[in-house]
Design an enzyme around this catalytic site. Structure first.
Site, PDB file in Angstrom:
ATOM      1  N   HIS A  93      11.785 -73.272   6.061  1.00 45.56           N
ATOM      2  CA  HIS A  93      11.888 -74.882   5.461  1.00 45.56           C
ATOM      3  C   HIS A  93      12.879 -75.358   5.677  1.00 45.56           C
ATOM      4  CE1 HIS A  93       9.172 -72.833   2.739  1.00 45.56           C
ATOM      5  NE2 HIS A  93       9.624 -71.805   2.380  1.00 45.56           N
ATOM      6  N   ASN A 166       4.146 -72.593  -2.462  1.00 38.87           N
ATOM      7  CA  ASN A 166       4.000 -72.935  -0.916  1.00 38.87           C
ATOM      8  C   ASN A 166       2.591 -73.467  -1.525  1.00 38.87           C
ATOM      9  OD1 ASN A 166       6.016 -72.376   0.070  1.00 38.87           O
ATOM     10  ND2 ASN A 166       6.000 -70.399   0.073  1.00 38.87           N
TER      11      ASN A 166
HETATM   12 FE1  HDD Z   1      12.284 -70.045  -1.103  1.00 45.03          FE
HETATM   13  C1  HDD Z   1      13.398 -73.426   0.189  1.00 45.03           C
HETATM   14  C2  HDD Z   1       9.307 -71.718  -1.276  1.00 45.03           C
HETATM   15  C3  HDD Z   1      10.726 -67.586  -1.834  1.00 45.03           C
HETATM   16  C4  HDD Z   1      15.056 -68.811  -0.439  1.00 45.03           C
HETATM   17  N1  HDD Z   1      11.376 -72.108  -0.452  1.00 45.03           N
HETATM   18  C5  HDD Z   1      12.105 -72.956  -0.016  1.00 45.03           C
HETATM   19  C6  HDD Z   1      11.422 -73.848  -0.030  1.00 45.03           C
HETATM   20  C7  HDD Z   1      10.357 -73.453   0.011  1.00 45.03           C
HETATM   21  C8  HDD Z   1       9.701 -72.194  -0.687  1.00 45.03           C
HETATM   22  C9  HDD Z   1       9.162 -74.557  -0.439  1.00 45.03           C
HETATM   23  C10 HDD Z   1      12.327 -75.440   0.855  1.00 45.03           C
HETATM   24  C11 HDD Z   1      12.098 -76.848  -0.822  1.00 45.03           C
HETATM   25  C12 HDD Z   1      12.289 -77.591   0.386  1.00 45.03           C
HETATM   26  O1  HDD Z   1      12.186 -78.273   0.676  1.00 45.03           O
HETATM   27  O2  HDD Z   1      13.640 -78.128  -0.215  1.00 45.03           O
HETATM   28  N2  HDD Z   1       9.883 -69.635  -1.171  1.00 45.03           N
HETATM   29  C13 HDD Z   1       9.430 -70.159  -2.168  1.00 45.03           C
HETATM   30  C14 HDD Z   1       8.545 -69.503  -1.676  1.00 45.03           C
HETATM   31  C15 HDD Z   1       8.602 -68.509  -2.067  1.00 45.03           C
HETATM   32  C16 HDD Z   1       9.937 -68.479  -1.918  1.00 45.03           C
HETATM   33  C17 HDD Z   1       6.667 -70.337  -2.637  1.00 45.03           C
HETATM   34  C18 HDD Z   1       7.725 -67.037  -2.373  1.00 45.03           C
HETATM   35  C19 HDD Z   1       7.455 -67.296  -3.561  1.00 45.03           C
HETATM   36  N3  HDD Z   1      12.793 -67.636  -1.234  1.00 45.03           N
HETATM   37  C20 HDD Z   1      12.254 -67.496  -1.324  1.00 45.03           C
HETATM   38  C21 HDD Z   1      12.866 -66.054  -1.778  1.00 45.03           C
HETATM   39  C22 HDD Z   1      13.952 -66.407  -1.543  1.00 45.03           C
HETATM   40  C23 HDD Z   1      14.109 -67.676  -0.505  1.00 45.03           C
HETATM   41  C24 HDD Z   1      12.162 -64.826  -2.150  1.00 45.03           C
HETATM   42  C25 HDD Z   1      15.537 -66.064  -1.328  1.00 45.03           C
HETATM   43  C26 HDD Z   1      15.322 -64.218  -2.319  1.00 45.03           C
HETATM   44  N4  HDD Z   1      13.937 -70.260  -0.200  1.00 45.03           N
HETATM   45  C27 HDD Z   1      14.772 -69.634  -0.225  1.00 45.03           C
HETATM   46  C28 HDD Z   1      16.679 -70.639  -0.083  1.00 45.03           C
HETATM   47  C29 HDD Z   1      16.040 -71.564   0.601  1.00 45.03           C
HETATM   48  C30 HDD Z   1      14.338 -71.521   0.394  1.00 45.03           C
HETATM   49  C31 HDD Z   1      17.052 -69.437   1.202  1.00 45.03           C
HETATM   50  C32 HDD Z   1      16.238 -72.649   1.906  1.00 45.03           C
HETATM   51  C33 HDD Z   1      16.130 -73.878   2.069  1.00 45.03           C
HETATM   52  C34 HDD Z   1      16.073 -74.392   0.390  1.00 45.03           C
HETATM   53  O3  HDD Z   1      16.207 -72.637  -0.030  1.00 45.03           O
HETATM   54  O4  HDD Z   1      16.609 -75.141  -0.052  1.00 45.03           O
HETATM   55  O5  HDD Z   1      17.364 -70.116  -1.370  1.00 45.03           O
END
Ligand code: HDD
Length: 717
Positions: A93, A166
């Site tokens: 993202h 999402n």
């Molecule tokens: Fe995630 C970012 C949505 C599964 C780990 N995720 C992130 C963002 C969104 C989502 C919208 C961007 C937030 C922003 O605008 O700063 N992610 C989802 C959805 C998931 C999902 C809807 C499943 C239903 N994510 C998911 C899993 C993991 C992560 C299973 C790790 C185990 N996601 C992350 C992260 C991020 C992230 C690495 C990257 C940047 C952040 O968090 O702030 O921690």
């Protein structure tokens, strides 16, 4: 805080006036360089330490042509700061765009939740939302085929609540331990470092074809949901099952949905590819323009509420994030609205530094045991320290709660809020500082859990195809064609034949026509057998019309943009009627002209242009009107950009309004003999009104088979 020089002074003047004044104030140095010296209007430039600066054009040196001197602290500080301007982009993202707004509660939900935000009708809670793509890096283009992030931060009176969702209600994987794998596979391949922001490559489809649980999500990602027309026209979903908990500590399961007030809309794939070239910032520009012009986008928060009894009877496990609950089985209830009404003052400070975390929930909202959600609750804190570089993430204004808060966490990098006085622990004897509150504090829902400690996946998660099929059969014919075309396109970029075959073998478990169409279009000589399935695909799930974009379109043109191709001599009466009708419809328009300066209308009035023809291809508009004059048409009819403007609008199934004088252009674009109900002659003000009425249908998808938008989109029986 650093002040921008003469921001207010120049705001009062027009840009041209301000530029002229600044030009007058310029003074030349000995080497010919230009200096702008401070005066009554503009404060003195300083270093970050506050020291006044004499000369910001020349570094300190020994003699005019000599070496630089180390004691030049101004140069050193400026370059030091610049060298450190970047922070790590989000690992997923990375490309996103945010806006401020508020959430307004419709009615009290006290029966279901004690969350303060849901107690009072009319309560307004400040909000910040960030939309994003998943795979691309920060500088990638907006219209990648990808999932869109829809992350909402609600600054409630009892702490921040982040719904990190999402625009697709299901996910690729069932267990967070697989998240690094799915993301590695979709990102650029590690040796070649390409392709950027694209899933059309071997690694992604290799992983997917070995992960049957992702098939439902794949149907969504290959559908038009993954190429939305605008953030404003897409749904958001919390994905997981959460809990609402009331004052009696009773729990109700809940799924969160955001429904756009302006209805759903996507673009065609051929269009998306061209938009990325014409305007890689298409989505962010759209949000910026809408909010800056006072057309505030709005979504309703809708809930699906259910109890354990429903969960036990439902066809699938409500903890499985690859499944949804069809709205026809469990209707959504609107409980409030989210309005975005202000762009950030500074992109970096707000949109880049905002830190969403699924574990941010206020009392009254709680988690389910969805293993993906549980894993996410662990992950997000880590990512924020990596990106923002400090544990003091909440000291940044965009992340700070807007309610009173007090705790004993202290120090660390860039600590902006530090304890005052002696007390920085508790319990303490000094009668100072905050205390625990068993009544107001967050109490985790006391669910009873048991079982062996083991790495297990429940059998109730094993049906991987039934809802994929249900999604596919819920689409209109045009949307189904888009899915088969997208699969064919993506798999055509996969170089390893066995991966293509493996994918098509999964499609056989979803829909035979879909599988055969994709296999044939990929040039298979023989079709693979259906993939070995853990559970057979259920054929009894009814179509769910709520899953189709076309079925949930706006039926009006509000919020959309018309492109008007005009030349000198454009018929003033028709142009005025058209623009007035659009404004009434709360739609916008741009004038596209041979020169950016503009055109002279038939009544002698000057009409300013927004784009020249090369800069305003029709892919940037929801519909187009061709208003050349009889004299002006000769100037443009030979231009490739003008021809493409019309030909693309036609093949992207858009409405085209035209004046009689535009006929040679229709001929040049090859559509004169092919005119259908979406190509409409406009000769009078009455015609203008009828045309605006038609625009609400947005696209003539029935045209698609004749224009063969994608060869891969015609089904093979
Ligand atoms: Fe995630 C970012 C949505 C599964 C780990 N995720 C992130 C963002 C969104 C989502 C919208 C961007 C937030 C922003 O605008 O700063 N992610 C989802 C959805 C998931 C999902 C809807 C499943 C239903 N994510 C998911 C899993 C993991 C992560 C299973 C790790 C185990 N996601 C992350 C992260 C991020 C992230 C690495 C990257 C940047 C952040 O968090 O702030 O921690």
């Amino acid at each position: 805080m650093a002040k921008r020089t003469s921001k207010n002074a120049s705001a009062a003047k027009s840009n041209a006036e301000a530029a002229a004044i600044h030009d007058q104030k310029m003074q030349r140095g000995e080497g010919g360089e230009l200096h702008q010296f401070a005066d009554a209007d503009s404060p003195v430039l300083t270093t970050a330490q506050g020291g006044p600066v004499t000369d910001d054009q020349n570094s300190l040196r020994l003699g005019a042509r000599g070496p630089l001197l180390v004691e030049d602290f101004h140069f050193r500080e400026k370059i030091f700061h610049f060298d450190h301007e970047r922070i790590p982009e989000r690992v997923v993202h990375a490309r996103g765009y945010g806006a401020h707004g508020y959430f307004e509660t419709y009615n009290s939900l006290a029966a279901y939740t004690k969350a303060d935000i849901f107690q009072r009708a009319g309560e307004k809670t400040p909000a910040f939302v960030r939309f994003s793509t998943v795979a691309g890096s920060k500088g990638s283009f907006d219209l990648a085929r990808d999932v869109r992030g829809f992350a909402v931060k609600l600054y409630t009176r009892e702490g921040n609540w982040d719904i990190v969702g999402n625009n697709i209600p299901v996910f690729f994987i069932q267990d967070a331990i697989k998240f690094p794998d799915i993301i590695h596979s979709v990102k650029p391949e590690p040796d070649s470092a390409f392709p950027q922001a694209q899933s059309a490559h071997d690694n992604f489809w290799d992983f997917i074809s070995l992960t049957p649980e992702s098939m439902h999500m794949i149907m969504w990602v290959m559908s038009d949901r993954a190429i939305p027309r605008s953030f404003r026209f897409m749904e958001g979903f919390g994905v997981h099952t959460f809990r609402l908990v009331n004052a009696k500590d009773e729990s109700t399961f809940v799924k969160f949905h955001w429904k756009p007030k302006l209805g759903l809309q996507s673009v065609a794939w051929n269009e998306a590819v061209k938009i990325n070239g014409a305007d890689p910032d298409y989505h962010r520009r759209d949000l910026w323009e809408a909010i800056k012009s006072g057309n505030f986008p709005e979504w309703e928060l809708c809930l699906q509420l259910f109890d354990q009894d429903f969960a036990d009877k439902f066809d699938f496990d409500i903890l499985d994030p690859t499944k949804l609950i069809p709205e026809e089985i469990l209707p959504v209830q609107p409980v409030g609205r989210l309005v975005l009404d202000r762009m950030p003052d500074n992109f970096f400070a707000e949109t880049e530094q905002v830190a969403f975390m699924t574990q941010n929930v206020p009392p009254g909202i709680d988690f389910s045991n969805d293993p993906l959600l549980q894993g996410r609750n662990f992950s997000y804190l880590d990512t924020q320290i990596k990106r923002l570089g400090s544990t003091n993430v909440t000291h940044i204004p965009i992340n700070a709660p807007k309610c009173p808060f007090q705790h004993f966490q202290q120090d660390g990098h860039m600590a902006m809020r530090n304890p005052v006085g002696r007390v920085n622990y508790q319990p303490n004897s000094w009668g100072e500082g905050p205390r625990e509150s068993p009544t107001q504090g967050f109490r985790h829902f006391a669910s009873e859990e048991q079982g062996p400690k083991a790495r297990l996946r429940p059998e109730s998660f094993a049906d991987h195809y039934s809802q994929a099929r249900q999604f596919y059969i819920s689409q209109t014919v045009a949307e189904q064609h888009h899915i088969s075309a997208a699969l064919t396109f993506e798999l055509s970029k996969v170089k390893t034949p066995v991966i293509r075959e493996r994918m098509v073998s999964h499609l056989f478990n979803i829909d035979e026509t879909l599988a055969t169409t994709v296999g044939t279009r990929l040039g298979f000589k023989t079709m693979p057998k259906p993939a070995d399935a853990a559970m057979p695909t259920r054929q009894d799930l009814e179509p769910s019309p709520a899953l189709s974009i076309v079925e949930n379109g706006p039926k009006r043109f509000e919020g959309r943009k018309l492109g008007i191709l005009a030349t000198d001599g454009v018929e003033a009466v028709l142009l005025n009627a058209l623009t007035a009708a659009l404004t009434k419809e709360k739609a916008t328009f741009e004038i596209i002209a041979p020169k950016i300066g503009g055109v002279t209308a038939s009544d002698g009035h000057w009409v300013e242009a927004h784009q020249m023809i090369d800069g305003g291809p029709s892919v940037l508009y929801d519909a187009v009107v061709l208003f050349p004059s009889a004299d002006g048409i000769d100037d443009i009819v030979q231009e490739a950009a003008a021809r493409d403007f019309v030909a693309d609008a036609f093949s992207h199934c858009k409405f085209i309004g035209y004046s009689e004088a535009a006929t040679p252009l229709l001929e040049k674009a090859g559509i004169a003999g092919n005119i259908d109900g979406g190509v409409i002659r406009i000769a009078s003000v009455k015609d203008v009104r009828a045309f605006i009425g038609d625009l609400g249908k947005l696209r003539i998808w029935a045209r698609e088979p004749s224009v063969k938008l994608s060869k891969a989109s015609t089904p093979v029986k």
